[in-house]
Design an enzyme around this catalytic site. Structure first.
Site, PDB file in Angstrom:
ATOM      1  N   VAL A 117     -44.266   8.818  16.035  1.00 21.76           N
ATOM      2  CA  VAL A 117     -44.017  10.246  16.193  1.00 21.76           C
ATOM      3  C   VAL A 117     -44.711  10.714  17.461  1.00 21.76           C
ATOM      4  O   VAL A 117     -45.904  10.476  17.659  1.00 21.76           O
ATOM      5  CB  VAL A 117     -44.525  11.050  14.974  1.00 21.76           C
ATOM      6  CG1 VAL A 117     -44.252  12.538  15.176  1.00 21.76           C
ATOM      7  CG2 VAL A 117     -43.863  10.559  13.690  1.00 21.76           C
ATOM      8  N   ASP A 125     -43.421  12.745  -3.453  1.00 17.82           N
ATOM      9  CA  ASP A 125     -44.521  12.094  -2.732  1.00 17.82           C
ATOM     10  C   ASP A 125     -45.450  13.151  -2.134  1.00 17.82           C
ATOM     11  O   ASP A 125     -45.887  13.044  -0.996  1.00 17.82           O
ATOM     12  CB  ASP A 125     -43.969  11.180  -1.634  1.00 17.82           C
ATOM     13  CG  ASP A 125     -45.037  10.215  -1.096  1.00 17.82           C
ATOM     14  OD1 ASP A 125     -46.014   9.939  -1.828  1.00 17.82           O
ATOM     15  OD2 ASP A 125     -44.888   9.752   0.052  1.00 17.82           O
TER      16      ASP A 125
END
Length: 441
Positions: free
Chosen positions: A45, A156
């Site tokens: 990222v 999650d």
């Protein structure tokens, strides 16, 4: 130059070399890549800037040729894109701007959350005060209820997947393990076990069918505890011990946590999903509805500055975040094996909905076929021996109709690794299985 002399190879000047090295990477003619914000097994990222208007974004670059990218992870990427596009309109959910691709890469262009991960802030600075916790938690619950109404369960939720923007507002991210409404079975429930053990509801581990919204509510209880206390409620680096604590609701509150906040956490951390508080009911509790002194009128879209949030951290907390214990569970793995010096696998764990008698009979029968003799049985433990190899099988009830089985091999580590027969044990116990909790065999 002397006749016959060869021309020395041309080299760029130092100034030219420095200029070339400093040239920014332009991605598909649209974005200028900046520094790396994070990296995983098949993706990185980056911070990036639009060539058109210089606006800052985050770009996840996924390497399609990576060995870590398989059919499962590809499905997670597609699920993440589908979920984020479905949830674009909520201010506390990270937005995805566009998806681009080449033959070798996939580029997810997303909103930049300049404040970073909530996990990193807790690990660095410790617990939040109750006022700042409430404001963040109100945003989290608002976003999750929107997810559930849109047919998306996150599955999650953890501080690593909750980001903050530059003004201190929550941005839920990482929908790779989310479930969409079409994944519900005929019983209206989900059945895939996933998530991080320290934040995952016990019914998800059991794979008996579960409500995605109730599973997310459990994770919210863990996150709320962490925000107020700076540590995990079930703080144990051994996954077996942690499950036992979860089943017994074995956690303690520091004296600074108020009674209304304790009530909310207790209702969310209920191992029984049937009696666990829903997020809609949570919105009606006294603690949740109380206005925070940090709140400002939203009528003009104004938000308090990130500096105001930073000032509200409790820096002097003596029992602030136990960073090692948090990190040891954040990957979803039991890391205790890192401290064993042998290369031989010495344990396996599984959960089963079978009765203790059925598990005991199956272990004895399978052990006999593999040449083990039952030496003794005491309480929930079986001890099987094969020459110098000893197999200890321990069984615990960690929730109603859910047993946790741990099989531990003891030996000299030199002569019998091939005689453990982990593969045969796994195959033989498959009919009793809910899920395996280590996959080293």
């Amino acid at each position: 130059m002397e006749p016959g002399a060869t021309m020395p190879p041309l080299r760029p000047s130092a100034a030219v070399t420095a200029t070339a090295a400093a040239s920014p990477t332009i991605l598909l003619g649209r974005y200028r890549l900046g520094r790396v914000l994070g990296r995983g097994s098949f993706a990185k990222v980056y911070q990036a800037f639009s060539i058109v208007d210089s606006s800052a974004v985050a770009i996840k670059i996924i390497d399609k040729k990576s060995k870590s990218l398989n059919a499962v992870t590809e499905a997670q990427v597609l699920r993440e894109v589908s979920a984020m596009r479905l949830l674009q309109s909520h201010p506390n959910i990270l937005k995805i701007h566009e998806v681009m691709a080449t033959r070798s890469k996939i580029y997810l262009v997303m909103e930049l959350a300049a404040g970073g991960e909530l996990f990193s802030i807790i690990a660095r600075r410790g617990r939040f005060t109750e006022a700042s916790t409430r404001r963040l938690f109100q945003q989290l619950i608002s976003a999750l209820i929107f997810c559930h109404e849109s047919g998306v369960s996150h599955r999650d939720l953890k501080p690593q997947n909750i980001l903050l923007d530059g003004e201190g507002n929550i941005k839920i991210s990482d929908f790779g393990l989310s479930a969409l409404s079409e994944q519900l079975r005929d019983d209206g429930l989900l059945h895939t076990a996933c998530g991080t053990p320290a934040f995952t509801a016990p019914e998800v581990v059991a794979r008996r069918g579960y409500s995605g919204s109730k599973a997310d509510a459990w994770s919210c209880g863990v996150i709320l505890y962490m925000l107020l206390c700076g540590t995990l409620p079930f703080d144990d680096s051994n996954i077996v011990s942690m499950y036992r604590k979860i089943a017994k609701r074995d956690y303690q509150f520091p004296n600074w946590v108020s009674r209304p906040a304790r009530y909310v956490i207790n209702q969310l951390l209920d191992p029984n999903p049937g009696s666990r508080m829903s997020l809609e009911a949570l919105q009606g509790t006294t603690w949740f509805k109380k206005s925070s002194p940090l709140d400002k009128s939203q009528s003009d879209g104004s938000l308090y500055e990130m500096a105001a949030l930073a000032k509200d951290y409790d820096f002097g907390c003596g029992s602030s975040a136990n960073a090692f214990n948090i990190i040891s569970l954040s990957s979803g793995l039991d890391l205790s094996g890192l401290f064993e010096m042998s290369n031989v696998q010495r344990s396996m764990r599984l959960t089963s909905s079978a009765s203790f008698e059925n598990i005991k009979d199956k272990v004895r029968e399978l052990g006999g076929r593999l040449g083990y003799a039952v030496e003794k049985m005491k309480g929930g433990n079986l001890v099987l021996r094969k020459r110098a190899s000893v197999m200890i099988v321990e069984v615990w009830e960690i929730a109603p109709s859910l047993m946790l089985v741990e099989m531990k091999w003891e030996g000299d580590g030199g002569g019998y690794p091939d005689e453990i027969h982990w593969g045969e044990w796994r195959a033989g116990l498959e009919e009793l299985l809910c899920s395996w909790h280590n996959d080293e065999a």
